[in-house]
Enzyme design. Structure first.
Site, PDB file in Angstrom:
ATOM      1  N   HIS A  20       0.861  -1.195   0.000  1.00 21.36           N
ATOM      2  CA  HIS A  20       0.000   0.000   0.000  1.00 21.36           C
ATOM      3  C   HIS A  20       0.889   1.234   0.000  1.00 21.36           C
ATOM      4  CE1 HIS A  20      -3.883   2.037   1.734  1.00 21.36           C
ATOM      5  NE2 HIS A  20      -3.179   2.883   0.986  1.00 21.36           N
ATOM      6  N   HIS A  22       1.343   4.738  -2.669  1.00 17.43           N
ATOM      7  CA  HIS A  22       0.988   5.484  -3.880  1.00 17.43           C
ATOM      8  C   HIS A  22       2.261   6.150  -4.391  1.00 17.43           C
ATOM      9  CE1 HIS A  22      -3.377   5.156  -3.011  1.00 17.43           C
ATOM     10  NE2 HIS A  22      -2.955   5.152  -1.752  1.00 17.43           N
ATOM     11  N   HIS A 200      -9.539   0.766  -1.554  1.00 14.86           N
ATOM     12  CA  HIS A 200      -9.550   1.481  -0.283  1.00 14.86           C
ATOM     13  C   HIS A 200     -10.977   1.408   0.267  1.00 14.86           C
ATOM     14  CE1 HIS A 200      -5.751   2.892  -1.702  1.00 14.86           C
ATOM     15  NE2 HIS A 200      -5.630   3.885  -0.837  1.00 14.86           N
ATOM     16  N   GLU A 203     -11.661   3.516   5.693  1.00 16.03           N
ATOM     17  CA  GLU A 203     -10.681   4.468   6.247  1.00 16.03           C
ATOM     18  C   GLU A 203     -11.493   5.611   6.849  1.00 16.03           C
ATOM     19  OE1 GLU A 203      -6.997   7.382   4.824  1.00 16.03           O
ATOM     20  OE2 GLU A 203      -8.383   6.570   3.334  1.00 16.03           O
ATOM     21  N   ASP A 281       1.668   4.141   2.660  1.00 13.49           N
ATOM     22  CA  ASP A 281       0.622   4.937   2.021  1.00 13.49           C
ATOM     23  C   ASP A 281       1.209   6.045   1.142  1.00 13.49           C
ATOM     24  OD1 ASP A 281      -1.930   5.707   1.316  1.00 13.49           O
ATOM     25  OD2 ASP A 281      -2.538   6.367   3.299  1.00 13.49           O
ATOM     26  N   ASP A 282       1.351   7.248   1.681  1.00 13.56           N
ATOM     27  CA  ASP A 282       1.935   8.400   0.973  1.00 13.56           C
ATOM     28  C   ASP A 282       3.058   8.947   1.849  1.00 13.56           C
ATOM     29  OD1 ASP A 282      -0.130   8.919  -1.341  1.00 13.56           O
ATOM     30  OD2 ASP A 282      -1.320   8.594   0.469  1.00 13.56           O
TER      31      ASP A 282
END
Length: 351
Positions: A20, A22, A200, A203, A281-282
């Protein structure tokens, strides 16, 4: 809570799979400025420091606003190549052995960047990474859920000439007002094409979105999924069906999904038998790559060496890998945890 020094060392060195992340979310401010200068893009920030200060967002939408602004500097294959190689180097340093990387083509095609430019730049970097770092990877094309399903269909069709470059499709961006069923038809089409499916869910959206992603979209993995804790029957199902959740602790903290990591439900879900995995994630925006997420999680929650072994194992078990390669990675993880002491060795008595 502090982590035992030996365990801290082990969680840094354990082989991991990142499922996961991006790729656009790995754009560090320094690279954004470098690409802006190279491409003559004017940024609304006078310096790297000013841009970094703007990362003080408070929720998913304010994060997405700056995320898309940062992506505006990505114009050429070289830009996508450089961004991807920067991520790979950080991942390798954190002992990530395999990554399944999300990319958002609509973010770029909406700006006039051809989808081939995006895919070729990222793919070329990953091909070099395999040779240079023995870094295993694959790509997952994500649809932006705040856009229409028709736009998602157009994106999927545009990507088909590059079908050999990605292994699955996903669904990201804001959950609010964009339930899984909005994309039922395009996920059916992707499944017919033999693509893996992830989304996703749960969340900022409710636990019901996790159930809907499983039942309507037929996904194999849930990205985030932390709201599953609100539904005991869903937790039992996730454990029974071995549906992995790709949890991103620092992201959850930064976006106020779980402001206090000590209250994060991942330990409770792990103990309930859910296949929890940890990811970044980011990372450029949320303050940490893989090891930072592992370290913060172990510092906040009562996790031990057995949990760490399980989390590392889960990451490879949940990966979309050929059986033989998956078995090799799992053997590597098991050997690491069986061969390396989990506490400092006793000091030998003086002669």
């Amino acid at each position: 809570m502090t982590i035992d020094a030996a365990l801290a060392d082990k969680i840094r060195r354990t082989p991991k799979a990142e499922l996961h992340v991006h790729i656009e979310g790995t754009l560090e401010p320094e690279l954004i400025f470098r690409l802006a200068q190279r491409n003559h893009v004017n940024l609304p920030y006078p310096s790297v420091e000013a841009l970094r200060a703007a990362y003080a967002f408070t929720d998913l939408q304010s994060f997405l606003d700056i995320y898309y602004a940062g992506a505006s500097v990505l114009l050429t294959e070289e830009d996508f190549f450089d961004m991807t190689m920067d991520y790979v180097k950080r991942a390798v340093a954190d002992n990530v052995r395999h990554a399944e990387i999300f990319f958002d083509p609509q973010t770029h095609t909406a700006r006039g960047v051809p989808i081939g430019t995006v895919i070729d730049g990222i793919s070329d970097a990953l091909a070099q990474a395999r040779t240079e770092y023995d870094f295993s990877s694959s790509l997952i094309l994500c649809f932006l859920r705040h856009l229409s399903e028709e736009d998602a269909f157009a994106t999927l069709e545009a990507a088909l000439p590059y079908r050999d470059r990605f292994v699955g499709v996903g669904l990201d961006s804001s959950e609010k007002g964009n339930p899984p069923e909005k994309f039922a038809r395009v996920f059916t089409r992707a499944r017919e094409l033999g693509l893996h499916l992830v989304a996703h869910a749960g969340e900022e959206g409710p636990a019901q979105y996790v159930t809907d992603a499983l039942d309507i979209l037929k996904v194999e993995r849930i990205d985030h999924g932390v709201r599953s804790i609100d539904d005991a029957a869903l937790i039992e199902r996730l454990a029974r069906e071995r549906v992995a959740l790709t949890v991103c602790p620092l992201s959850n903290q930064k976006l106020k999904v779980h402001p206090d990591l000590s209250e994060h439900p991942l330990k409770r879900m792990l103990d309930a038998g859910v296949a929890i995995t940890l990811h970044s994630d980011d990372p450029a925006y949320f303050g940490g790559y893989m090891n930072a997420n592992w370290e913060a999680t172990f510092a906040a929650l009562p996790l031990d060496a057995a949990d760490a072994h399980k989390l590392a194992r889960n990451s490879f078990e949940a990966a979309f890998l050929p059986p033989m390669q998956k078995a090799e990675f799992l053997a590597e993880v098991d050997h690491f945890w069986s061969a390396t002491p989990t506490s400092p060795p006793a000091t030998a008595p003086a002669a």
